[in-house]
Design a protein around this motif. Sequence first.
Motif, mmCIF file in Angstrom:
data_model
loop_
_atom_site.group_PDB
_atom_site.id
_atom_site.type_symbol
_atom_site.label_atom_id
_atom_site.label_comp_id
_atom_site.label_asym_id
_atom_site.label_seq_id
_atom_site.Cartn_x
_atom_site.Cartn_y
_atom_site.Cartn_z
ATOM 1 N N GLY A 260 -1.626 8.947 -15.494
ATOM 2 C CA GLY A 260 -0.884 7.705 -15.307
ATOM 3 C C GLY A 260 -1.119 7.081 -13.937
ATOM 4 N N SER A 261 -0.831 5.796 -13.868
ATOM 5 C CA SER A 261 -1.049 5.019 -12.639
ATOM 6 C C SER A 261 0.115 5.119 -11.673
ATOM 7 N N GLY A 262 1.271 5.564 -12.156
ATOM 8 C CA GLY A 262 2.512 5.364 -11.408
ATOM 9 C C GLY A 262 3.030 3.958 -11.650
ATOM 10 N N THR A 263 4.268 3.718 -11.232
ATOM 11 C CA THR A 263 4.917 2.434 -11.459
ATOM 12 C C THR A 263 4.097 1.282 -10.889
ATOM 13 N N VAL A 264 3.786 0.321 -11.750
ATOM 14 C CA VAL A 264 3.024 -0.854 -11.308
ATOM 15 C C VAL A 264 3.912 -1.682 -10.380
ATOM 16 N N SER A 265 3.334 -2.089 -9.255
ATOM 17 C CA SER A 265 4.134 -2.779 -8.246
ATOM 18 C C SER A 265 3.235 -3.688 -7.413
ATOM 19 N N ASN A 266 3.647 -4.933 -7.267
ATOM 20 C CA ASN A 266 2.901 -5.882 -6.431
ATOM 21 C C ASN A 266 3.755 -6.319 -5.247
ATOM 22 N N ARG A 267 3.089 -6.497 -4.115
ATOM 23 C CA ARG A 267 3.767 -7.142 -2.988
ATOM 24 C C ARG A 267 4.019 -8.609 -3.329
ATOM 25 N N ASP A 268 4.930 -9.207 -2.606
ATOM 26 C CA ASP A 268 5.117 -10.641 -2.735
ATOM 27 C C ASP A 268 3.937 -11.359 -2.076
ATOM 28 N N ALA A 269 3.768 -12.641 -2.410
ATOM 29 C CA ALA A 269 2.665 -13.421 -1.833
ATOM 30 C C ALA A 269 2.731 -13.410 -0.303
ATOM 31 N N ASP A 270 3.916 -13.284 0.264
ATOM 32 C CA ASP A 270 4.055 -13.269 1.722
ATOM 33 C C ASP A 270 3.829 -11.871 2.322
ATOM 34 N N GLY A 271 3.442 -10.910 1.462
ATOM 35 C CA GLY A 271 3.159 -9.561 1.972
ATOM 36 C C GLY A 271 4.357 -8.644 1.958
ATOM 37 N N GLY A 272 5.543 -9.200 1.763
ATOM 38 C CA GLY A 272 6.758 -8.385 1.728
ATOM 39 C C GLY A 272 7.009 -7.834 0.333
ATOM 40 N N PRO A 273 8.156 -7.176 0.142
ATOM 41 C CA PRO A 273 8.509 -6.646 -1.180
ATOM 42 C C PRO A 273 8.593 -7.764 -2.215
ATOM 43 N N GLY A 274 8.295 -7.425 -3.468
ATOM 44 C CA GLY A 274 8.318 -8.415 -4.532
ATOM 45 C C GLY A 274 9.689 -9.033 -4.738
ATOM 46 N N LYS A 275 9.693 -10.307 -5.172
ATOM 47 C CA LYS A 275 10.962 -11.009 -5.466
ATOM 48 C C LYS A 275 11.265 -10.909 -6.957
ATOM 49 N N PRO A 276 12.534 -11.053 -7.336
ATOM 50 C CA PRO A 276 12.879 -11.048 -8.767
ATOM 51 C C PRO A 276 12.168 -12.179 -9.510
ATOM 52 N N VAL A 277 11.937 -11.977 -10.811
ATOM 53 C CA VAL A 277 11.287 -12.998 -11.631
ATOM 54 C C VAL A 277 12.090 -14.297 -11.591
ATOM 55 N N LYS A 278 13.427 -14.198 -11.637
ATOM 56 C CA LYS A 278 14.268 -15.411 -11.661
ATOM 57 C C LYS A 278 14.165 -16.217 -10.368
ATOM 58 N N ASP A 279 13.693 -15.553 -9.296
ATOM 59 C CA ASP A 279 13.497 -16.267 -8.032
ATOM 60 C C ASP A 279 12.035 -16.651 -7.832
ATOM 61 N N GLY A 280 11.268 -16.602 -8.926
ATOM 62 C CA GLY A 280 9.866 -17.024 -8.836
ATOM 63 C C GLY A 280 8.910 -15.918 -8.447
ATOM 64 N N GLY A 281 9.415 -14.684 -8.332
ATOM 65 C CA GLY A 281 8.541 -13.569 -7.977
ATOM 66 C C GLY A 281 7.947 -12.898 -9.204
#
Lengths: 340, 340
Positions: A260-281
């Motif tokens: 397995g890959s482990g939990t898929v996770s992307n940084r936010d466009a600004d390099g910080g932690p990802g934002k919720p989908v409802k906030d456009g992340g």
Amino acid sequence: MKLASLKGGRDGRLVVVSDDLHFCADATHIAPTLQAALDDWEHAEPELRNLATDLQHEVIPMLRFREHNAASPLPRAFQWADGSAYVNHVELVRRARGAELPESFWTDPLMYQGGSDGFLSPRDPIPLADEAWGCDMEGEVAVIVGDVPQGASRDEALAAIRLVCLVNDVSLRNLIPGELAKGFGFFQSKPASALSPVAVTPDALGEAWKDGKLHLPLLVSLNGADFGKADAGVDMTFDFGTLVAHAAKTRALSAGTIIGSGTVSNRDADGGPGKPVKDGGLGYSCIAEVRMIETIRDGQPSTPFMKGGDVVRIEMKDAHGHSIFGAIEQEVGSQEAGGA
Amino acid sequence: MKLASLKGGRDGRLVVVSDDLHFCADATHIAPTLQAALDDWEHAEPELRNLATDLQHEVIPMLRFREHNAASPLPRAFQWADGSAYVNHVELVRRARGAELPESFWTDPLMYQGGSDGFLSPRDPIPLADEAWGCDMEGEVAVIVGDVPQGASRDEALAAIRLVCLVNDVSLRNLIPGELAKGFGFFQSKPASALSPVAVTPDALGEAWKDGKLHLPLLVSLNGADFGKADAGVDMTFDFGTLVAHAAKTRALSAGTIIGSGTVSNRDADGGPGKPVKDGGLGYSCIAEVRMIETIRDGQPSTPFMKGGDVVRIEMKDAHGHSIFGAIEQEVGSQEAGGA
């Protein structure tokens, strides 16, 4: 080529599935189970591909393929080992508890040995006996390999990848700190997981499969609301070739091993932690990640773990919006034993 | 009843073995493999017992049983989980590195998820690619269970034990500190292990099987010299029923799951760490233990880990001096891939 295991017996019954997931054809005359096909892939693969072509041309008896009738492609497997390839996610875990990420984590893959003796069917409930355990999903991509010799290189490992699928790596978050403190890794905190209804050969993924990564968003929803759509090809520090080679460093891997890959996770466009989908992340592939971000931001988490009746759905769609692997969709059940 | 798997195919060929280990009878007409027998134990067991009786009476075709021709009873398994039931051993590990043993270790079993996709044959070399990894044996007892439901009690777990065998849990000691520091438990530090040539039903162990423990000395030798003879029934803080129930707390275990005891270890008669066999003690079931005692006593270890050509032998004998499970006897090889 797409393969699935219809429910039946301990190892399911092998079928070839049409690219659009609408139909399937019995393949048990070639190999009774997917494990049997993987054990003798050299002979089984060309025959299965012929069958898949016949199915696509509708020249053989076809059955309607229903995801509800599918077991996990390997209802039980000889090995399940799960990496943490999205180091961004690991860094967040650490930061939430005020710990530094060791520099080596960017070069040396983190991987744990999981339990493989029973995978839940993709539409089966999660048999949670106690909500206090903190039930979470982890949306992941996984590969199923053929035999891999000890000491295999990354390229040899990549060549051994037979199939790709999705995973819901069920985790009991509130049992993890106690277990990790004991020093021997996860055990009770990682109950039975579920694989996607269908497993797919890398070539059938087309352009999306590149450099040992699957370059498409992993769609995770919770109780019908979008929860995550992180791209599995982005921020994946270790590709599948590297993960498989890591697993094979000191021992051979036998055919049917799932990595397995482990939990898929992307940084936010600004390099910080990802934002919720409802906030456009791009959101999250597990609840723990949003809770870590809440902890870093607010001092404590506010999103609860899953309770009885909650439903998680994990899926991936191609460029035309068609489901590639079918959907894992699991309701959190209660008190039912399961997994075998 | 005693069962073994002769080498052949990925899962071996099931045979029933005579109590004295001299003869065996093909059992593939009942179940082709031990896994198949465990999958359908309710039907297979009485037929296998009839065959064993016929073998004992010499009324059926018999083959000479040669331990060299035996694979591990399960050449690959769906699960291998290893406890650390001899807390005395765990306490020594901690003391050697100056750490306290948490009080909970006496009440909450330590267990890790091991790799089960390939067990070495009991007389196969250990395919060690690099002596710097610090190759060690671990002499253990293990049980093979039938299906165990999630949340099973200790008594239910005890009733699910189908077979007992020995294990050499091969460990790469010099890879362990780095892996445990990463926090996810063992992976590369636990390559393929080997099981004893024969697995035995609990009833065939007679008085020696009591309270979920096997009350006999585990005989370990290194290069022909006695290394350990600790009693597996002594200082075992958690019996097999407790270990299996621990494994099943949050998920069902499927038939053929192997649960290990951890390294067998006895305190000395004076309550301190065990003394070497040559000094009249019961010795050790792994090299790490004597190295820990050397570290506590001298500030550093003096007994080296295994090198190419070293031979470890692990066996258990009944009250009459007859081998119960046959012997695991493995030479440390080099550069050969193996385990699958």
